[in-house]
Design a protein around this motif. Structure first.
Motif, PDB file in Angstrom:
ATOM      1  N   HIS A 207       0.838  -1.205   0.000  1.00  0.00           N
ATOM      2  CA  HIS A 207       0.000   0.000   0.000  1.00  0.00           C
ATOM      3  C   HIS A 207       0.869   1.249   0.000  1.00  0.00           C
ATOM      4  N   ASP A 208       2.154   1.066   0.338  1.00  0.00           N
ATOM      5  CA  ASP A 208       3.093   2.190   0.335  1.00  0.00           C
ATOM      6  C   ASP A 208       4.502   1.638   0.167  1.00  0.00           C
ATOM      7  N   ASP A 210       8.219   1.844   2.259  1.00  0.00           N
ATOM      8  CA  ASP A 210       8.806   2.290   3.528  1.00  0.00           C
ATOM      9  C   ASP A 210      10.331   2.285   3.439  1.00  0.00           C
ATOM     10  N   ASP A 300       6.741   6.245   3.220  1.00  0.00           N
ATOM     11  CA  ASP A 300       7.135   6.558   4.597  1.00  0.00           C
ATOM     12  C   ASP A 300       8.654   6.592   4.681  1.00  0.00           C
ATOM     13  N   TRP A 316      10.302  -1.749  11.643  1.00  0.00           N
ATOM     14  CA  TRP A 316       9.651  -1.242  10.428  1.00  0.00           C
ATOM     15  C   TRP A 316       9.570  -2.282   9.318  1.00  0.00           C
TER      16      TRP A 316
HETATM   17 MN    MN Z   1       4.177   2.367   5.854  1.00  0.00          MN
END
Ligand code: MN
Ligand code: ATP
Ligand code: MN
Length: 376
Positions: A207-208, A210, A300, A316
């Motif tokens: 979805h993103d 990082d 991110d 993370w």
């Molecule tokens: Mn993220």
């Protein structure tokens, strides 16, 4: 134990961080169904039901075989009665009525839209999406009508909804990586940039994207994130960003860490097109607006001081459920408090430094799991 010969009752360690959880497993259909129920439970504010369904899904991801019959489900460990009923129904009827009902419910569907507009930023999504639902907002056009009341971040999520709801591919993630590295290295040539999150666990989409940023010399990190983001912004690569400064007094129990973080939406330029045979032929000009040559992508960026880097990397990399289980295991079994800054022994009142993820697993007395085994 006496029943351990039954394949469905093989010993399953109780915490997900004690098991290898691969990305690809044998029970996708059932896991997807349980995850829909988990998401729906969290949309309804029920953390306990969210955890129940998530734990059951996570156990199934580790099963080395495909469930075939409702009989096999009876002895599954760490799988509550509700989840078992769902699994049995899917095995017998191919579908589960509750899952179908949830998927089609107005609340679930509106919450999903709201959640996407909020771009999945940790912690804030569900509360706001639910407030919107209670205010009668059911669709994107409803949100457009209250645009004036939205925050900058929410407006950006709404504006780029179509792109953000599309998964980010690995190829796109790698192109974001080039952009991010280029910007950071123009200020600090030997800065270390690592892609974390789902892509580090081997996922092919997310979805993103990082990233974790560090440098052996902590001075080199001062102001670096702000400068690099401003540079990218000046080049038109950033559609929205919000930088959260480093905080020294973050709550230990909080899921949010205290690292300097940038939550951003990038305008990622399209890949250079392959020369196709008809390149150069004139396309009919259907509408006057030029074709868009970029895609909005959530990114991110996290900065960790070198001494905390391994903890930040572990924290993370995820998955979210893996992280939750790792922290629960640390606290309940080891009486240690783990977060993405470090590990604190509550009884001995001391911190354990670590220079690699392997060392952290060793401090916790856990078998080392590679990132691709953390897809809990
Ligand atoms: Mn993220
Ligand atoms: P996806 O492919 O959907 O992005 P993901 O596993 O990369 O999946 P993210 O939401 O990007 O999911 O989060 C990556 C990891 O970073 C998660 O495991 C989560 O624990 C951690 N994380 C995310 N936001 C924060 C935060 N604000 N503070 C601390 N950790 C966070
Ligand atoms: Mn991610």
């Amino acid at each position: 134990s006496s029943v351990s010969s039954d394949k469905a009752t093989q010993e399953t360690p109780s915490y997900a961080c004690q098991r290898r959880t691969p990305l690809h497993h044998h029970n996708k259909e059932i896991v997807d169904a349980l995850q829909i129920l988990a998401l729906s439970a969290s949309f309804q504010g029920s953390e306990a039901r969210y955890l129940g369904f998530t734990r059951a899904a996570s156990v199934l991801k580790c099963l080395p075989f495909t469930l075939q019959s409702a009989e096999e489900v009876k002895d599954l460990q760490f799988c509550g009665g509700h989840s078992k009923t769902v699994i049995q129904e899917i095995l017998e009827d191919r579908v589960c009525r509750e899952v179908e009902m949830v998927k089609n419910s107005e609340h679930y569907q509106s919450m999903k839209v709201g959640f996407k507009v909020l771009t999945g930023i940790f912690g804030v999504g569900i509360r706001t999406a639910d407030k919107w639902y209670r205010d009668g907002i059911r669709s994107l056009s409803d949100l457009n009508e209250i645009e004036g009341k939205l925050t900058g971040e929410q407006k950006a999520g709404l504006l780029h909804y179509t792109d953000l709801q599309q998964p980010v591919t690995r190829d796109e993630a790698e192109r974001v990586e080039q952009l991010v590295k280029g910007a950071l290295q123009s200020f600090v040539p030997d800065v270390q940039v690592t892609m974390t999150g789902g892509f580090r666990r081997g996922k092919q989409e997310g979805h993103d994207v990082d990233f974790l940023i560090t440098h052996p010399n902590e001075e080199a990190l001062n102001g670096l994130l702000r400068k690099a983001v401003a540079w990218l912004d000046s080049k038109g690569s950033i559609l929205y960003h919000h930088i959260k400064g480093r905080s020294h007094n973050f709550a230990r129990s909080s899921t949010m860490d205290g690292h300097e973080t940038c939550y951003a939406i990038f305008a990622l330029p399209n890949a250079c097109p392959e020369k196709s045979p008809d390149a150069g032929t004139i396309q009919p000009d259907l509408d006057k607006s030029p074709p868009r040559n970029w895609k909005a992508v959530r990114v991110d960026l996290v900065v960790a001081p070198y001494s905390e880097y391994s903890y930040a990397l572990l924290g993370w990399t995820g998955s979210k459920h893996f992280e939750r289980e790792l922290r629960r295991f640390s606290l309940q079994v080891k009486k240690m408090s783990l977060n993405s800054h470090g590990l604190f022994d509550i009884e001995k009142k001391c911190h354990y430094p670590a220079t690699s993820e392997e060392e952290i697993f060793a401090h916790l007395g856990l078998l080392y799991l590679t990132p691709s085994e953390r897809n809990a």
